[in-house]
Design an enzyme around this catalytic site. Structure first.
Site, PDB file in Angstrom:
ATOM      1  N   TYR A 124      -0.590  -0.928  -1.153  1.00  8.41           N
ATOM      2  CA  TYR A 124      -1.265   0.332  -1.474  1.00  8.41           C
ATOM      3  C   TYR A 124      -2.451   0.579  -0.545  1.00  8.41           C
ATOM      4  CZ  TYR A 124      -3.450   3.931  -4.430  1.00  8.41           C
ATOM      5  OH  TYR A 124      -4.010   5.092  -4.905  1.00  8.41           O
ATOM      6  N   LYS A 128      -2.841   3.697   2.107  1.00  5.61           N
ATOM      7  CA  LYS A 128      -3.940   4.658   2.019  1.00  5.61           C
ATOM      8  C   LYS A 128      -4.826   4.614   3.267  1.00  5.61           C
ATOM      9  CE  LYS A 128      -2.832   6.470  -1.908  1.00  5.61           C
ATOM     10  NZ  LYS A 128      -2.378   7.884  -1.971  1.00  5.61           N
TER      11      LYS A 128
END
Length: 216
Positions: A124, A128
């Protein structure tokens, strides 16, 4: 307005009904944004309904949290495919029309995890961080045609996800404002970047909405 959904058709239709009740125009279209053919169909359906696209908000996202040594390759790839590749596919699909219009606003939802990292979220955080780099690059590529590209980086927001945290007080001590944010906090920043005339001269920026967690 187009409400894109991958699975929750009922929630999407409820949002459409709310927008229409408030005097707006909206339609729900289903697409997995990690798949190029579905993104093209989504954009084509939008153009058929509204004729043009002025604003794109890339906010689809998933998590597959676990520590690095326990992370399966498929869990890594699933997060990268949706959270990062999806942003690329959607942005590329709408950019052609925006370039012809010589106008448009693109807002990408990043995360403080992409700036500071977070144990158990290697996939993640990497996705991002990639969204942030992508935002800055595309902002430079599209600026000459009047298109702005910015990112919003939420901190811990009071959602179903944070509601499942075992010890929320351990996180709160790292938030200077001493509370979790609300979805409306993120929506307000997105609305400003998407529609406010005062945002017309802002591009390539990352706006942290995090209660002060990350201070450069």
């Amino acid at each position: 307005m187009v409400v894109n959904y991958a699975r929750s058709g009922e929630a999407a239709e409820a949002l459409v009904a709310q927008i229409v009740a408030d005097g707006g125009s909206a339609v729900a279209l289903q697409a997995d944004v990690s798949q190029a053919d579905q993104v093209e169909a989504l954009v084509n359906g939008t153009l058929e309904k509204f004729g043009r696209i002025d604003i794109l908000v890339n906010n689809a996202g998933i998590t597959r949290d676990t520590l690095l040594l326990r992370m399966k390759p498929e869990d890594w790839q699933a997060v990268i495919d949706l959270n990062l590749t999806g942003v690329f596919l959607c942005t590329r699909a709408v950019a052609k029309g925006m370039l012809k219009q010589r106008s448009g606003r693109i807002i990408n939802i990043a995360s403080v995890a992409g700036q500071m990292g977070n144990p158990g979220q290697a996939n993640y955080s990497a996705a991002k961080a990639g969204v942030i780099g992508f935002t800055k690059t595309i902002a430079k590529e599209l600026a000459s045609r009047g298109i702005t590209v910015n990112a919003v980086a939420p901190g811990f927001i009071a959602t179903d996800m944070t509601g499942e945290l075992a010890n929320p007080e351990d996180i709160l001590k790292f938030i200077p404002l001493g509370r979790f944010g609300q979805p409306e906090d993120i929506a307000g920043m997105v609305r400003f970047l998407a529609a406010d005339p005062a945002a017309a001269y802002i591009t390539g920026q990352v706006f942290n909405v995090d209660g002060g967690m990350v201070m450069a």
